[in-house]
Design a protein around this motif. Sequence first.
Motif, PDB file in Angstrom:
ATOM      1  N   ASP A  78       0.750  -1.106   0.019  1.00  0.00           N
ATOM      2  CA  ASP A  78       0.032  -0.117  -0.041  1.00  0.00           C
ATOM      3  C   ASP A  78       0.741   1.244   0.069  1.00  0.00           C
ATOM      4  N   GLN A  79       0.288   2.235  -0.686  1.00  0.00           N
ATOM      5  CA  GLN A  79       0.947   3.545  -0.738  1.00  0.00           C
ATOM      6  C   GLN A  79       1.156   4.146   0.743  1.00  0.00           C
ATOM      7  N   HIS A  80       0.036   3.957   1.625  1.00  0.00           N
ATOM      8  CA  HIS A  80       0.048   4.778   2.612  1.00  0.00           C
ATOM      9  C   HIS A  80       0.805   3.996   3.744  1.00  0.00           C
ATOM     10  N   MET A  81       1.836   4.610   4.193  1.00  0.00           N
ATOM     11  CA  MET A  81       2.885   4.014   5.410  1.00  0.00           C
ATOM     12  C   MET A  81       1.924   3.758   6.565  1.00  0.00           C
ATOM     13  N   GLY A  82       0.957   4.225   6.780  1.00  0.00           N
ATOM     14  CA  GLY A  82       0.057   3.917   8.117  1.00  0.00           C
ATOM     15  C   GLY A  82      -0.724   2.633   7.878  1.00  0.00           C
ATOM     16  N   VAL A  83      -1.031   2.630   6.692  1.00  0.00           N
ATOM     17  CA  VAL A  83      -1.869   1.285   6.503  1.00  0.00           C
ATOM     18  C   VAL A  83      -0.833   0.296   6.481  1.00  0.00           C
ATOM     19  N   VAL A  84       0.248   0.176   5.744  1.00  0.00           N
ATOM     20  CA  VAL A  84       1.123  -1.091   5.743  1.00  0.00           C
ATOM     21  C   VAL A  84       1.534  -1.280   7.415  1.00  0.00           C
ATOM     22  N   THR A  85       1.700  -0.057   8.231  1.00  0.00           N
ATOM     23  CA  THR A  85       2.086  -0.491   9.534  1.00  0.00           C
ATOM     24  C   THR A  85       1.240  -1.082  10.298  1.00  0.00           C
ATOM     25  N   ALA A  86      -0.086  -0.833  10.021  1.00  0.00           N
ATOM     26  CA  ALA A  86      -1.061  -1.745  10.797  1.00  0.00           C
ATOM     27  C   ALA A  86      -1.220  -3.011  10.247  1.00  0.00           C
ATOM     28  N   ALA A  87      -1.183  -3.174   8.958  1.00  0.00           N
ATOM     29  CA  ALA A  87      -1.383  -4.414   8.330  1.00  0.00           C
ATOM     30  C   ALA A  87      -0.206  -5.389   8.772  1.00  0.00           C
ATOM     31  N   VAL A  88       0.868  -4.799   8.814  1.00  0.00           N
ATOM     32  CA  VAL A  88       2.114  -5.918   9.116  1.00  0.00           C
ATOM     33  C   VAL A  88       1.642  -6.496  10.569  1.00  0.00           C
ATOM     34  N   SER A  89       1.157  -5.713  11.490  1.00  0.00           N
ATOM     35  CA  SER A  89       1.050  -6.539  12.691  1.00  0.00           C
ATOM     36  C   SER A  89       0.089  -7.625  12.463  1.00  0.00           C
ATOM     37  N   LEU A  90      -0.971  -7.299  11.687  1.00  0.00           N
ATOM     38  CA  LEU A  90      -2.007  -8.294  11.534  1.00  0.00           C
ATOM     39  C   LEU A  90      -1.502  -9.602  10.827  1.00  0.00           C
ATOM     40  N   ILE A  91      -0.874  -9.270   9.856  1.00  0.00           N
ATOM     41  CA  ILE A  91      -0.079 -10.361   9.129  1.00  0.00           C
ATOM     42  C   ILE A  91       0.786 -11.423   9.982  1.00  0.00           C
ATOM     43  N   THR A  92       1.595 -10.558  10.788  1.00  0.00           N
ATOM     44  CA  THR A  92       2.467 -11.410  11.703  1.00  0.00           C
ATOM     45  C   THR A  92       1.797 -12.290  12.519  1.00  0.00           C
ATOM     46  N   CYS A  93       0.655 -11.878  12.985  1.00  0.00           N
ATOM     47  CA  CYS A  93      -0.153 -12.597  13.822  1.00  0.00           C
ATOM     48  C   CYS A  93      -0.902 -13.731  13.123  1.00  0.00           C
ATOM     49  N   LEU A  94      -1.357 -13.275  11.791  1.00  0.00           N
ATOM     50  CA  LEU A  94      -2.017 -14.675  11.101  1.00  0.00           C
ATOM     51  C   LEU A  94      -1.276 -15.602  10.814  1.00  0.00           C
ATOM     52  N   CYS A  95       0.150 -15.112  10.143  1.00  0.00           N
ATOM     53  CA  CYS A  95       0.911 -16.248   9.543  1.00  0.00           C
ATOM     54  C   CYS A  95       1.474 -17.165  10.473  1.00  0.00           C
ATOM     55  N   LYS A  96       1.543 -16.783  11.706  1.00  0.00           N
ATOM     56  CA  LYS A  96       2.047 -17.663  12.688  1.00  0.00           C
ATOM     57  C   LYS A  96       1.206 -18.943  12.807  1.00  0.00           C
ATOM     58  N   LYS A  97      -0.233 -19.022  12.516  1.00  0.00           N
ATOM     59  CA  LYS A  97      -0.881 -20.088  12.442  1.00  0.00           C
ATOM     60  C   LYS A  97      -1.347 -20.675  11.277  1.00  0.00           C
ATOM     61  N   ASN A  98      -1.269 -19.677  10.071  1.00  0.00           N
ATOM     62  CA  ASN A  98      -1.242 -20.405   8.647  1.00  0.00           C
ATOM     63  C   ASN A  98       0.090 -20.011   7.851  1.00  0.00           C
ATOM     64  N   PRO A  99       1.078 -20.227   8.209  1.00  0.00           N
ATOM     65  CA  PRO A  99       2.292 -20.010   7.434  1.00  0.00           C
ATOM     66  C   PRO A  99       2.199 -20.038   5.980  1.00  0.00           C
ATOM     67  N   ASP A 100       1.690 -20.968   5.739  1.00  0.00           N
ATOM     68  CA  ASP A 100       1.572 -21.324   4.032  1.00  0.00           C
ATOM     69  C   ASP A 100       0.578 -20.215   3.253  1.00  0.00           C
ATOM     70  N   ASP A 101      -0.298 -19.869   4.022  1.00  0.00           N
ATOM     71  CA  ASP A 101      -1.261 -18.939   3.284  1.00  0.00           C
ATOM     72  C   ASP A 101      -0.638 -17.684   2.999  1.00  0.00           C
TER      73      ASP A 101
END
Lengths: 199, 979
Positions: free
Chosen positions: B198-221
């Motif tokens: 995303d162009q908006h750095m704030g959106v990226v900042t928030a999204a990374v936290s979400l992805i970090t948490c989600l990928c722990k349980k579903n690394p392949d996805d």
Amino acid sequence: MQFMLLFSRQGKLRLQKWYVPLSDKEKKKITRELVQTVLARKPKMCSFLEWRDLKIVYKRYASLYFCCAIEDQDNELITLEIIHRYVELLDKYFGSVCELDIIFNFEKAYFILDEFLLGGEVQETSKKNVLKAIEQADLLQEVNFSFTRISQILFNPCIITGAYLFLQRSSAEQFGYFTVNIDVYVQWKFQQSGQKICW
Amino acid sequence: MPAVSKGDGMRGLAVFISDIRNCKSKEAEIKRINKELANIRSKFKGDKALDGYSKKKYVCKLLFIFLLGHDIDFGHMEAVNLLSSNKYTEKQIGYLFISVLVNSNSELIRLINNAIKNDLASRNPTFMCLALHCIANVGSREMAEAFASEVPRVLVAGDTMDSVKQSAALCLLRLYKTSPDLVPMGEWTSRVVHLLNDQHMGVVTAAVSLITCLCKKNPDDFKTCVSLAVSRLSRIVSSASTDLQDYTYYFVPAPWLSVKLLRLLQCYPPPEDAAVKGRLVECLETILNKAQEPPKSKKVQHSNAKNAILFEAISLIIHYDSEPNLLVRACNQLGQFLQHRETNLRYLALESMCTLASSEFSHEAVKTHIETVINALKTERDVSVRQRAADLLYAMCDRTNAKQIVSEMLSYLETADYSIREEIVLKVAILAEKYAVDYSWYVDTILNLIRIAGDYVSEEVWYRVIQIVINRDDVQGYAAKTVFEALQAPACHENMVKVGGYILGEFGNLIAGDPRSSPLVQFNLLHSKFHLCSVATRALLLSTYIKFINLFPETKGTIQEVLRSDSQIRNADVELQQRAVEYLKLSSIASTDVLVRAGGTGGRRLPPGPRAGTGWLRGAGNGARGLSPPGGAGSHLAPGRGLAGWAGWGMGHRPDPSTPSPSADLLGLRAAPPAGSAAPTTAGNLLVDVFSDNTSATSGLAPSTEDNFLSLPVMQPGSCQPQMLGLYIGSEGHRQGLAHLFSPPPPRGRFVCKNNGVLFENQLLQIGVKSEFRQNLGRMYLFYGNKTSVQFQSFTPIVTYPAGAQLNIQTKAVEPLVEGGAQVQQVLNIECLSDFTLAPLLNIKFRYGGTLQNITLKLPVTLNKFFQATEMLSQDFFQRWKQLSQPQQEAQKIFKANHPMDSEVTKAKLLGFGCALLDKVDPNPDNYVGAGIIQTKSLQVGCLLRLEPNAQAQMYRLTLRTSREPVSRHLCGLLAEQF
């Protein structure tokens, strides 16, 4: 981050934000323990300590201690800067913030924190963006204020001027409608009363 | 009152807050609050409808009162009303109140959810953000149920404003953390990954936290996030400090986002794609290079932000553990920080180096900083930094530097803070043992520990030194000499007296030749401490005295005199009195010969009643076998249970139920009567509650039989009274016994015929198991007991079944935190799908102090657990037996008996194994015949068995017939080990 606490040098809790579900009893216990632990530390000591299975990061600003509890894998230094950024935000909003600002406007302190941190994670690091969100909220309040008391405004140009100036500072599109309306309305009103518009 | 009043100030609120601040005492404050509460209550209840402003003001006052620490039990309804106000501030205060004072009243929750739904659908970004903040702040399960499917939609919808996206991402993260099962994965997940672009750095900042948490349980996805994260990171790292405008923080470009991206990458192994990996390594090198550049600002914020990224990069390098070059560079960088003037950096460098020390690539590099670390231990003014230094020393210790590190820790211990003494003691004890080349050094170290910090030396530590001395001939004389010297000190710690008493009792003879430490001198020395000691220690010393009578007949008179004195023989403490009486009697009636073998009576009182007496003599006569504690596990049996168990031995007497559990203690300490006993008790008794419950005994066995099994591997029926298990002078059995106390090597197949017991035990952790099986299902309770007083962190037991899909095991994660002395329970639900031979594995990881502990065990789940006993008549049995006559259906073993051939015990074992015992089937009454069905989900396997003992040859022949060849072989093997 699991929680953030602001407390004074006398151990009075000024703000508490919990990002994990805990009972009120547990919260009180944790607060008591931590306030004691942190206040007992000497000024030159390091800002991090292990506490239960959490890491505590704290920093003192004037009479206030800012204290965050983070998890094992979280980064201590960046948490320290989270605290600093929050202080900067408060400072900018209140204009050289002091403990009293946070006591008397505690709800604002919470609102600013919510814009900056959500669910224990950094949401927006840009100072401008956070304050914009808060100021927009403040403006929205003014707009409501002006509309509900429209009759008063009619007879009190000073209030209008204040409200209008306030609105001018906002650049957000979503307020454009109100701005324009008031703009037109005010100009009309001023012309009616034969006063000059001065800003 | 401060001048600031942005928005609309609530004057009434400000006045109220001033009033509270002006209160001179707590009472005045409470009075003022009660007055206000009464006022608000009357306003809310009053006939006049309140306008929005007043409602907001009162709700805000309530909130203030609550945040002061007072209870609030009304106002929720008014707050909910505010939510549906169309005025922003009123809505905002309503949401704040709801977020802080969540109420589980279901009617209210329905109303709140409705208001939130309306705001989410309003398309007004400010209202949407408020609603999302509220969901995130409350984060309850009810919220998740209502909004877990709505929030992802908001997050990925094309027309959502950036600020709403940010809130939605973190809101979803919070919901996922509380109720992962309620957040549906779907098409949105792939679009979330692309928010990294995303162009908006704030959106990226928030999204990374979400992805970090989600990928722990579903690394392949989320695998694609790795390359996206690397390219984003590389763009940030290589950008100039002004490129990112408001996202640059004190000349550091996007520090929060960089840290989050590095954190996300730690969820994955190093990227396989060479180009991505190359780019990442480049990033990491750039970050390391930047650390060497001169700072762009003198402000601490600048260096903090820069170093936050550096430490996170080092964490990633350690996580990959595959780039020796980077690891060594990281280590050198941390080495510089070790001497930095900022305490924070020194602390973090010590902490980070701890993990580097465990990598083979950087272990040596870490070791080069030993002097700096030792210096930190000595000179740091902050205890938390010193603790990190101690952790690092422990982590970097190996054979080459053990002596230096141990001696530094010992000298630190003299001045160490009380809060970390116990931990340091344990660290020293572990290092001293692990890296001991010569055992006299080990003995010196432990005795020094007791001298310096006796209070913090736990039982485990001093039991251990005794065990090692007993097992190593070469150090016994030295140990005796050293404790003798240590005891000369006018004031010595009680633990020293215990160790001294024990070692001199065993090996005092080795130094008795020297007139300065003649038997009588030894005795007088010990006895001079006697009156200062607790009951438990005095009991131990009495046992030492009876050993002295055996070792040095010349002391007999003196000692008998002491035992006979009123202060012993009429001691108010029943344990001491009884020991004195028994030892006195023993010393006067028993021949030296009996004493040699049975002197250990000492540990425990004699059993009551004449028959018991003969039992004891017979036991003693039977010799040295089997005097170890039952299975190494019995030491933690509950008293009641222990007694029940012993009663089953056919010793012809039932111990007096008032006797404290005799099976429990080796050194005669644990079971000392509670009155006046200062013996440390806690850790070992963790599992008491587990085993005091008898009801789940299998196949209707008497509880006693089960306990018999527990002790079978080492304890022979009739060999010795349980009460005799105390201190057994010089016998091999006893030596083995001590070994069991520390790290019981679980006898093979210990759990085949029983379901409960101690599965594992070391100095830190004890694992008890309790299980029940019915048909093809089983439930197993695992009890993890923290034996130390320090908490275990990140405690994660994981059960795996390596062999395939024969077993289905389900379990829930346990709390990652186990307090000192606490016990946590984990329940496993086991389903047997088809027959199996391998046991499932239990892997336990946790952090104790600074170090990661890793234990892997086999779980006691064997095929026979799924046995269902089947009764049948003789003719049926033989008919089936003949049906199963093909050679591969039969498995047979002929083997020597490892335990005495007692028919009752054998029967109990067979029943414990799970099959039915069939009477009057085999024409030879000495033989045993059993039948049962192995229940699995996919098939049932009928199973017949026959066991033929040959008492003269001390041999057995075991025959199994089942319809499946592997089952026959496996069961035959399992059962044969039990006899």
